[in-house]
Design a protein around this motif. Structure first.
Motif, PDB file in Angstrom:
ATOM      1  N   LEU A  36       0.840  -1.207   0.000  1.00  0.00           N
ATOM      2  CA  LEU A  36       0.000   0.000   0.000  1.00  0.00           C
ATOM      3  C   LEU A  36       0.868   1.248   0.000  1.00  0.00           C
ATOM      4  N   ARG A  37       1.931   1.233   0.827  1.00  0.00           N
ATOM      5  CA  ARG A  37       2.820   2.393   0.876  1.00  0.00           C
ATOM      6  C   ARG A  37       3.431   2.658  -0.502  1.00  0.00           C
ATOM      7  N   LYS A  38       3.872   1.622  -1.196  1.00  0.00           N
ATOM      8  CA  LYS A  38       4.459   1.792  -2.525  1.00  0.00           C
ATOM      9  C   LYS A  38       3.420   2.287  -3.524  1.00  0.00           C
ATOM     10  N   THR A  39       2.211   1.779  -3.425  1.00  0.00           N
ATOM     11  CA  THR A  39       1.142   2.205  -4.337  1.00  0.00           C
ATOM     12  C   THR A  39       0.834   3.688  -4.175  1.00  0.00           C
ATOM     13  N   LEU A  40       0.762   4.148  -2.924  1.00  0.00           N
ATOM     14  CA  LEU A  40       0.447   5.557  -2.663  1.00  0.00           C
ATOM     15  C   LEU A  40       1.517   6.480  -3.222  1.00  0.00           C
ATOM     16  N   LEU A  41       2.769   6.013  -3.243  1.00  0.00           N
ATOM     17  CA  LEU A  41       3.849   6.831  -3.802  1.00  0.00           C
ATOM     18  C   LEU A  41       3.634   7.130  -5.277  1.00  0.00           C
ATOM     19  N   GLY A  42       2.933   6.225  -5.969  1.00  0.00           N
ATOM     20  CA  GLY A  42       2.746   6.404  -7.408  1.00  0.00           C
ATOM     21  C   GLY A  42       1.493   7.162  -7.784  1.00  0.00           C
TER      22      GLY A  42
END
Length: 877
Positions: free
Chosen positions: A390-396
């Motif tokens: 989720l953290r990686k997804t939000l970065l994008g």
């Protein structure tokens, strides 16, 4: 708390063993050996306050070796509140309960396997590791570890993930796995955290929030620029930050022998006083703080006390702080590191640097700061894979905000408590803001925090062309809709106006006035120069005294919090406001370190309650803020002086409570002396005029923590037995056994829940019908409050019993109510405990009430009334 099953005969055996085990202590030591290897119950706890025969100190328990074919028959071992530092337990296969609460254990070791061990309480010791493994206690159901020095509990993740197990692992600042961010969200969060890791596998997040603190000209922004681009020298001129700016620094580091990249979210806070009132909105635990000072432009002890004190008040827990001295013009800032470290333990290091220095010196500063971040206990966090993804997804995602439904879909979590806890976690890292407790803002998750903060601070900063001052300041804090559009822009106002206005209210910066089309910015309002209040109609007054200074922006935030009750824009100033609930009206004013509240009306206490609650909500974030409420004297002289508001004597509210409890049953009971007139004044009358909220309750609710009553004295409460009616209970239990098990709602009560209802019912009846002395002693309001608490407790327990009969889960609200009642009953500082304790004091005139009291007292740690006193009272009746 857990409830391990014991038969009636076993409970009887336990009580019989008390003298034998206690009296066998010699030279502060108890020895198990061949002579007592069949001993099944060993009770050494120092919690039998009503029986001084057993107050013996115990510092050591020894187990002598037995022949190979022989084992100890121990079933129950309780050494709570003794002085043990080490315990080596041999194989005791029959052991069911091990309770060593409140000792100084630094080492505990269990040998062999314990197939019957169900409850272990090691709370409030000094353990750095558990001296046993889950495999040794395969049927463990209850594990209490509060307030130890443990760091990693990951090996126990299967135990914590099990839905039927109960545990407590809070108050351990050393704990890193599970992370503190999870522990603070409660047991359910810990359970879900480990369950997800078991289901999904694990991943790691290397991310932290860094906050740059300091005065407006200290060089915070310059430091940030050099950290992000060490090879680039600073511009010749730079402007002070007029809001909060966020950037990300990504230094490399090594974890488990592999090179990784950390994310450091740098929050550059504006240091000017006008912005400080909003800082508390962004302070989080587990933050890396950098306090920047500048020798050339001054750095005083007062400034140091403010900034370091702010961290201590708002975010000390799990946080580290470095001081960076900005050498400017060859002037090295003076900072007495050792002295300040003695006062503020979270202060880790003092570094000096010329921010115009060559790249090599800035890279050395980077290294030192990176090492400081790595040293934080909570920096490396083991999380379920879904959270890392989720953290990686939000970065994008390149959006200012996303809807709550979109956010829930990305997280693969239903909208609700678990999703809110995920938001809490990411907010502590400084990557998003989700106001899920606000019905106007809960539908949005803000990802672009720079954009969010830019819109918020525009109201304080935006200028019209050719204007030297912000629009809000020029308009003296009163803005029209046209002004708002000029600040935010027409498009933003039409598309996002309601959310932006509510955000301003959330930040305590602006509110929409009851005058149509007018918006108030309290920071820029004029001060009231006149005395607006008609003292001749005043009926109630209260003063809040702050220890040092009122926090920056506090009056501004209080005005915004009470804005719905401010009648119009001409009833509010920067230092004062008038409020009304339609029946009562009040003036609230701020002078120096005092806030004054004056109220008139038919029900002034009702309006005071609303004001007091909002004021303490604002203070709840300040962990160590202690304020003193002061109540005016009601003697004839002070009442007359109150009409002109001059030379009134004030009593401290906490002191009045203490005086009432001390003097209730003595001569001149319930009276306090006015220092101005010398008159004796009724304490009850003064206390009845006000009804104030305990800020501790506000903090508990804000932190969403359920009260854990057993933290006060551990689980030694398990077998504080009341022998009365045990035989009848045993027969009733046998008849009901197939249909209804003993009610267990995460707490242990020494007798059956229905027995508690019976006894509390008798207590309530005694208070209501027999306790004439008791009634007079505590006054009607407190008496009615006690009766209501007992009624609420009975209803909650009945709800719990019905849930068990219907095979439904007991609600968290019901658990809370029962636990809270017992916590209050046991807590010597609570009103409930203090007032129930008065039953004992009145026994000479009320023997029957004393008998009723004795049925309750052992279960709540109060002293019982000796039987001979009751008998003597009966004879004299």
């Amino acid at each position: 708390m857990g409830n391990t099953a014991y038969t009636y005969s076993e409970l009887k055996e336990l009580t019989d063993s008390l003298p034998r085990t206690k009296n066998a202590i010699e030279n502060k030591r108890f020895v198990f050996g061949k002579h007592n290897s069949n001993l099944r119950f060993a009770y050494f706890a120092n919690d039998l306050k009503n029986d001084t025969r057993f107050d013996k100190e115990l510092e050591e328990i020894l187990f002598e070796p037995l022949p190979p074919e022989q084992t100890y028959g121990l079933v129950y071992l309780n050494a709570n509140n003794c002085r043990l530092q080490q315990l080596d337990l041999p194989n005791c296969p029959q052991l069911k309960t091990l309770s060593i609460f409140g000792n100084g254990l630094t080492k505990l070791s269990l040998s062999g396997v314990y197939p019957n061990l169900e409850l272990i309480d090691l709370s409030k010791n000094k353990l750095t590791e558990l001296g046993f493994t889950p495999e040794q206690v395969p049927n463990l159901k209850y594990l209490y570890l509060t307030a130890n020095q443990l760091t990693d509990l990951s090996v126990w993740q299967s135990f914590f993930a099990a839905a039927d197990n109960d545990f407590n692992i809070d108050k351990m600042e050393t704990l890193t796995d599970p992370p503190q961010t999870v522990v603070k969200d409660g047991k359910d969060a810990v359970r879900e955290h480990f369950s997800k890791i078991i289901r999904e596998g694990e991943d790691y997040i290397f991310e932290v929030k860094m906050m740059l603190l300091g005065e407006g000209t200290a060089g915070k922004t310059s430091l940030k620029k050099r950290l992000l681009n060490p090879e680039k020298r600073l511009d010749a001129s730079s402007n002070s930050t007029v809001k909060i700016e966020i950037d990300t620094w990504k230094p490399d580091f090594y974890f488990e022998g592999k090179q990784k990249q950390m994310r450091v979210n740098i929050w550059d806070l504006a240091g000017q006083e006008i912005y400080r009132g909003t800082h508390q909105m962004f302070f989080e635990d587990n933050t890396f703080f950098v306090y920047v000072i500048n020798g050339l432009k001054g750095c005083t002890d007062e400034q140091h006390r403010y900034w370091l004190g702010t961290v201590e008040q708002l975010a000390e827990t799990d946080s580290n702080l470095f001081v960076v001295g900005n050498i400017e013009g060859s002037q090295v800032p003076v900072f007495m590191e050792a002295s300040w470290q003695n006062k503020f333990k979270f202060l880790r290091n003092y570094l000096t640097v010329d921010l115009n220095a060559p790249e090599v010196e800035i890279k050395e500063l980077q290294r030192k700061l990176r090492v400081g971040i790595e040293d934080m206990k909570q920096f490396v966090q083991r999380v379920p894979k879904s959270r890392a993804e989720l953290r990686k997804t939000l970065l994008g995602i390149n959006k200012d905000w996303i809807s709550i439904s979109e956010y829930a879909k990305l997280a693969n979590i239903e909208i609700g408590e678990e999703l809110n806890k995920t938001s809490n976690y990411l907010s502590r890292l400084g990557v998003l803001k989700h106001y899920y407790n606000d019905r106007f803002l809960e539908d949005r998750v803000y990802l672009n925090l720079n954009r969010l903060l830019d819109n918020v601070y525009k109201v304080l900063n935006k200028r019209n062309e050719h204007e030297k001052e912000p629009i809000a300041k020029v308009k003296k804090g009163k803005l029209t809709e046209t002004d708002i559009r000029a600040i935010w822009g027409n498009d933003a106002f039409y598309s996002d106006g309601k959310h932006l206005i509510h955000l301003m209210k959330k930040f305590g910066l602006m509110y929409e006035a009851n005058d149509i089309g007018l918006y108030i910015v309290p920071t820029y309002l004029l001060e009231s120069q006149a005395d607006e209040w008609d003292y001749s109609i005043q009926s109630l007054q209260l003063v809040y005294e702050f220890p040092d200074r009122i926090p920056y922006g506090f009056m501004m935030q209080l005005i915004v919090a009470l804005s719905d009750m401010i009648p119009s824009s001409d009833k509010v100033w920067s230092n004062k406001c008038h409020v009304s609930d339609g029946v009562n009206f009040a003036e609230i004013s701020n002078l120096d370190r005092f806030i004054y509240v004056k109220i008139a009306g038919m029900e002034p206490k009702k309006l005071l309650g609303s004001i007091d609650r909002e004021l303490k909500k604002l203070l709840a974030d300040f962990k160590k803020m202690i304020i003193t409420e002061k109540v005016p004297c009601l003697c004839n002289r002070c009442a007359e002086k109150a009409k002109t508001n001059e030379d009134i004597h004030f009593f401290e509210y906490p002191a009045l409570l203490n005086l009432l409890n001390l003097s209730n049953l003595q001569e001149n009971k319930g009276l306090a002396q006015c220092s101005k007139s010398g008159s004796m004044v009724s304490i009850t009358k003064m206390l009845n005029a006000v009804e104030l909220v305990d800020i501790k309750d506000i903090r508990e609710n804000r932190n969403e923590k359920m009260a854990n009553f057993f933290e006060k004295d551990g689980n030694s409460f398990v077998f504080n037995i009341n022998q009365e009616n045990h035989q009848e209970q045993k027969q009733a239990q046998e008849q009901k056994q197939k249909q209804e098990q003993t009610v267990d709602i995460n707490i242990t009560i020494s007798v059956q829940i229905d027995h508690w209802i019976e006894k509390n019912g008798e207590l309530k009846k005694a208070i209501n019908t027999e306790g004439s002395i008791f009634k007079k002693a505590i006054g009607k309001p407190d008496r009615e409050a006690i009766l209501q608490q007992i009624t609420d407790f009975e209803k909650a327990v009945e709800d719990a019993k019905n849930c068990k009969v219907e095979n439904k889960p007991v609600s968290e609200n019901t658990k809370y109510k029962v636990a809270k009642f017992i916590e209050n009953l046991k807590d010597k500082d609570s009103k409930l405990n203090k007032n129930v304790a008065l039953l004992r004091k009145g026994v000479g005139m009320l023997a029957k009430l004393a008998e009723t009291y004795n049925q309750i007292a052992p279960n709540v740690g109060l002293l019982s009334v000796p039987p001979w006193i009751i008998e003597a009272a009966k004879e004299n009746k």
